[in-house]
Design a protein around this motif. Structure first.
Motif, short mmCIF file in Angstrom:
data_model
loop_
_atom_site.label_atom_id
_atom_site.label_comp_id
_atom_site.label_asym_id
_atom_site.label_seq_id
_atom_site.Cartn_x
_atom_site.Cartn_y
_atom_site.Cartn_z
N GLU A 383 -14.31 23.50 13.10
CA GLU A 383 -15.44 23.58 14.02
C GLU A 383 -15.79 25.03 14.26
O GLU A 383 -14.92 25.91 14.27
CB GLU A 383 -15.09 22.90 15.35
N VAL A 384 -17.09 25.30 14.47
CA VAL A 384 -17.59 26.66 14.61
C VAL A 384 -18.33 26.81 15.93
O VAL A 384 -19.11 25.93 16.33
CB VAL A 384 -18.54 27.02 13.44
N GLU A 385 -18.06 27.93 16.59
CA GLU A 385 -18.80 28.27 17.81
C GLU A 385 -19.27 29.71 17.68
O GLU A 385 -18.49 30.60 17.35
CB GLU A 385 -17.89 28.12 19.03
N HIS A 386 -20.57 29.94 17.91
CA HIS A 386 -21.15 31.27 17.80
C HIS A 386 -21.27 31.91 19.18
O HIS A 386 -21.62 31.24 20.15
CB HIS A 386 -22.53 31.21 17.13
N GLU A 548 -28.32 38.12 17.12
CA GLU A 548 -27.57 37.64 18.29
C GLU A 548 -26.31 36.91 17.83
O GLU A 548 -26.24 36.38 16.72
CB GLU A 548 -28.44 36.71 19.13
N ASN A 549 -25.31 36.88 18.73
CA ASN A 549 -24.11 36.08 18.52
C ASN A 549 -23.41 36.42 17.20
O ASN A 549 -23.34 35.60 16.28
CB ASN A 549 -24.45 34.59 18.56
N SER A 550 -22.86 37.64 17.12
CA SER A 550 -22.26 38.09 15.87
C SER A 550 -20.76 37.82 15.78
O SER A 550 -20.10 38.31 14.87
CB SER A 550 -22.52 39.59 15.69
N GLY A 596 -20.82 42.76 9.43
CA GLY A 596 -20.86 43.02 10.86
C GLY A 596 -20.50 41.82 11.70
O GLY A 596 -20.35 41.94 12.92
N VAL A 597 -20.33 40.66 11.06
CA VAL A 597 -19.93 39.46 11.77
C VAL A 597 -18.40 39.38 11.80
O VAL A 597 -17.75 39.62 10.78
CB VAL A 597 -20.51 38.20 11.10
N VAL A 598 -17.83 39.03 12.94
CA VAL A 598 -16.38 38.93 13.09
C VAL A 598 -16.00 37.45 13.21
O VAL A 598 -16.49 36.74 14.10
CB VAL A 598 -15.89 39.71 14.33
N TYR A 599 -15.14 37.01 12.28
CA TYR A 599 -14.66 35.63 12.25
C TYR A 599 -13.27 35.59 12.90
O TYR A 599 -12.34 36.25 12.42
CB TYR A 599 -14.56 35.13 10.82
#
Length: 682
Positions: A383-386, A548-550, A596-599
């Motif tokens: 499951e993913v949440e931004h 937004e939301n990175s 630039g997105v952090v997982y």
């Protein structure tokens, strides 16, 4: 060098020859030295240092030799001590260690034990001892001038000749190597018998540059080969300096180390059997090895040679490996590569996955000789949440040909700045990161985390360094920006000027208490935000924009019975590419690759589970925040540049929450697969 002093004193010393009268004259001697004495033949009047005195006996000439009264010279001029030997009728005069012995009525004399013959013997007249004048002059450094017209005798004392010290040295070796200490034999001396009190060395290079030091160890060893002129001056106890003395030193280039032997034990091994490597080398004794560079190679079935960086602990696949080693010394000289062959049998002491996961080292390379296709693993249930910060991304134009604004936008709250640019202007340039408060209230900017890389021409290395330092950092610096004020974030982060073809990259997390305008620009060195700059257009390939939301929060429900995968950076399924807006180009944009997105991934394993990362692009050098919260580069050495290769992330324990963090590294391709392999499938 000679200086004139009153040495009539010396005359006096030599004149101290007394018989019974001499014994009396010897008493009370010890007056101060005179500077000048004037006598007149036949006259008892004398002048000492301008003062007139009366002599008991006037000077007189006997058979062409002028005789002088001893008592007057010893008491009033010389200040010498006088001894009398009644039995021998001998007078002993001692002045500052110089001893003169004379006998009344004899022309023989001893000066410091050495015999001399005088033209006229000492004599006694009216109870006073007289001594030949010339003998005094010659043996006590007196200068005597006779004026026939006035019959005056002028006696002055000359200071003993003081010689300059002599600088002299020689090298213990005709030449030395760069990095080797210099040893010399100092043969400097003082001809007057004194000691050398000080030394001054001067070193001149072939370029003409000079430096003066008090000790050669303050200059040597040197790193640059060439001819060096070494000069020396010395100072004696009188404060007199010598002339320069010089020699030319040949400093030869530092030599690279030489590997004389390289061996493996065993050289024929089972798969999963640990292998030790041993080597010997020679190098200058003063040098040291700074780095070992290990590689290992093998030939695939297709005939292609694969090369990986690092020293293998164990090898896998029934094939031959060529293991190479180079050594780097403190002068950055690399040895030639030494090679040893290791033959792997078909026997398996341990599978590769079992070996890597039983002793997990984050970043450890998995060769995958069994050609597991990680892409064929079933997808994990996740499951993913931004959420998270606003991403301000400046990566277009990536290659910058002129000065100008690269990207600019305004944001508040949590903000992440990502920049990645190459200087293609042909001149040194700076990458400016300006933050301006356009409002009417102060804004507090808190730096929370920052990773920077460069300047560098190695894009993949720099991208890896940005991510690894980002994970390692914990800034927590607070800056107050007044209304209308601009600060240089680049200066705060310590960004340096870029040479042509060099690049800078970075990722910075901040918290802004109010709206702030962020500007990324290529500028001249020393240029400020006050200089107007044109806005440079996007290159149409890379991305710039505001997103937004990175942060992407991932929760995985593992099966635990079979291996599974999670693909990040493909832009499909639940991991979509961020949609944003280019504030300068006034258009919507897509962050392809999600740079630039952090997982942030979280899961619970029902059984110990090995986790690996398998890049699917053409080349990968990245980093992760591992299961223990520490930052690790992946791979730990070199580059993953073929589909089958992977690297260890770690092993999650049974029944406990595990977490790791990943963000794509600039310069490396996406997507990547994270594979979760339960212990039963190792």
């Amino acid at each position: 060098m000679k200086r004139v002093f009153v040495i009539a004193v010396v005359l006096a010393v030599l004149l101290c020859w007394l018989s019974p009268a001499a014994a009396q004259e010897a008493e009370g001697v010890g007056a101060t030295d005179a500077r000048q004495v004037e006598l007149t033949l036949g006259s008892t009047k004398a002048v000492v240092n301008g003062d007139e005195v009366t002599l008991d006996v006037p000077p007189r000439v006997v058979d062409g030799t002028t005789l002088m009264p001893l008592r007057f010279v010893c008491d009033d001029v010389l200040g010498a001590s006088v001894g009398w030997d009644e039995e021998e009728k001998k007078v002993v005069v001692n002045k500052e260690g110089r001893v003169v012995e004379l006998w009344i009525g004899k022309r023989d004399a001893l000066v410091d034990g050495k015999g001399y013959s005088m033209l006229q013997a000492p004599m006694v007249e009216k109870g006073r001892t007289l001594l030949p004048l010339r003998f005094l002059t010659e043996n006590f450094g007196l200068k005597t001038v006779y004026h026939p017209s006035s019959k005056k005798i002028v006696i002055t004392q000359t200071e003993p000749e003081i010689s300059e010290p002599v600088a002299d040295f020689e090298f213990t070796k005709d030449s030395i190597r760069a990095g080797e200490g210099l040893r010399v034999i100092d043969r400097s001396y003082d001809p007057d018998g004194g000691i050398i009190m000080d030394r001054l060395w001067e070193i001149e290079r072939e370029s003409g540059d000079k430096k003066q030091v008090s000790d050669l160890s303050d200059y040597f060893p040197v790193r640059s080969p060439g001819k060096y002129i070494i000069r020396l001056r010395v100072m004696d106890g009188q404060g007199i300096w010598s002339q320069w003395f010089q020699r030319v030193l040949d400093v030869r280039p530092n030599q690279p180390p030489v590997i004389t032997s390289l061996s493996a034990n065993p050289s024929r091994a089972a798969q999963g059997e640990e292998i030790e490597f041993f080597y010997d080398y020679i190098d200058e004794e003063f040098d040291s090895i700074q780095e070992e560079r290990w590689v290992y190679r093998y030939r695939e079935h297709s005939g292609q040679i694969r090369e990986l960086v690092g020293k293998p602990r164990a090898l896998f696949g029934a094939r031959s490996y060529e293991v190479g080693l180079k050594l780097r010394d403190s002068f950055n000289n690399w040895s030639k590569e030494a090679v040893v062959t290791v033959d792997m049998t078909s026997d398996k002491k341990m599978s590769e996955l079992e070996y890597r996961f039983s002793k997990p080292i984050p970043g450890d390379i998995i060769l995958n000789p069994d050609a597991l296709n990680f892409n064929n693993f079933p997808n994990a249930d996740w499951e993913v949440e931004h959420g998270g910060p606003t991403l301000i991304m400046s990566n277009s134009p990536e290659t910058v040909n002129s000065t100008g604004v690269l990207y600019e936008d305004t944001a508040e709250g949590p903000v992440r700045l990502f920049y990645h640019h190459v200087n293609n202007t042909g001149e040194n340039k700076e990458l400016a990161l300006w933050v301006k408060n356009r409002g009417n209230r102060p804004v507090r900017l808190t730096l929370e985390r920052a990773g920077t890389g460069g300047p560098s021409k190695d894009e993949m290395f720099m991208g890896q360094r940005v991510v690894s330092t980002y994970f390692e950092s914990s800034e927590n610096r607070v800056l107050e920006i007044a209304p209308g004020k601009t600060i240089s974030l680049g200066n705060i982060l310590g960004l340096r000027a870029m040479k042509p073809r060099e690049m800078l990259s970075g990722m910075v997390d901040m918290e802004c208490s109010g709206p702030l305008t962020f500007t990324v620009a290529m500028i001249e060195e020393g240029q400020t935000y006050l200089t107007p700059l044109p806005v440079l257009p996007s290159d149409g390939i890379h991305v710039r924009g505001t997103f937004e939301n990175s942060d992407v929060l991932i929760n995985i429900a593992q099966d635990g019975e079979q291996s599974e995968k999670m693909i990040l950076g493909r832009g499909m399924d639940k991991d979509h590419f961020l949609q944003g807006y280019d504030a300068l180009g006034r258009r919507e944009v897509v962050n392809h690759g999600n740079y630039g997105v952090v997982y942030k991934t979280e899961f619970v394993s029902d059984t110990p589970t090995g986790i690996l990362v398998n890049p699917r692009g053409s080349g990968f050098r990245g980093a992760i925040s591992g299961l223990d919260g520490e930052s690790y580069v992946v791979p730990d050495k070199g580059v993953l540049n073929f589909y089958g290769a992977a690297a260890v992330v770690g092993v999650s324990p049974e029944g406990k929450i595990s977490r790791f963090v990943y963000t794509p590294a600039g310069g490396s391709d996406t997507p990547v697969i994270f594979a979760f392999i339960p212990k039963g499938e190792w």
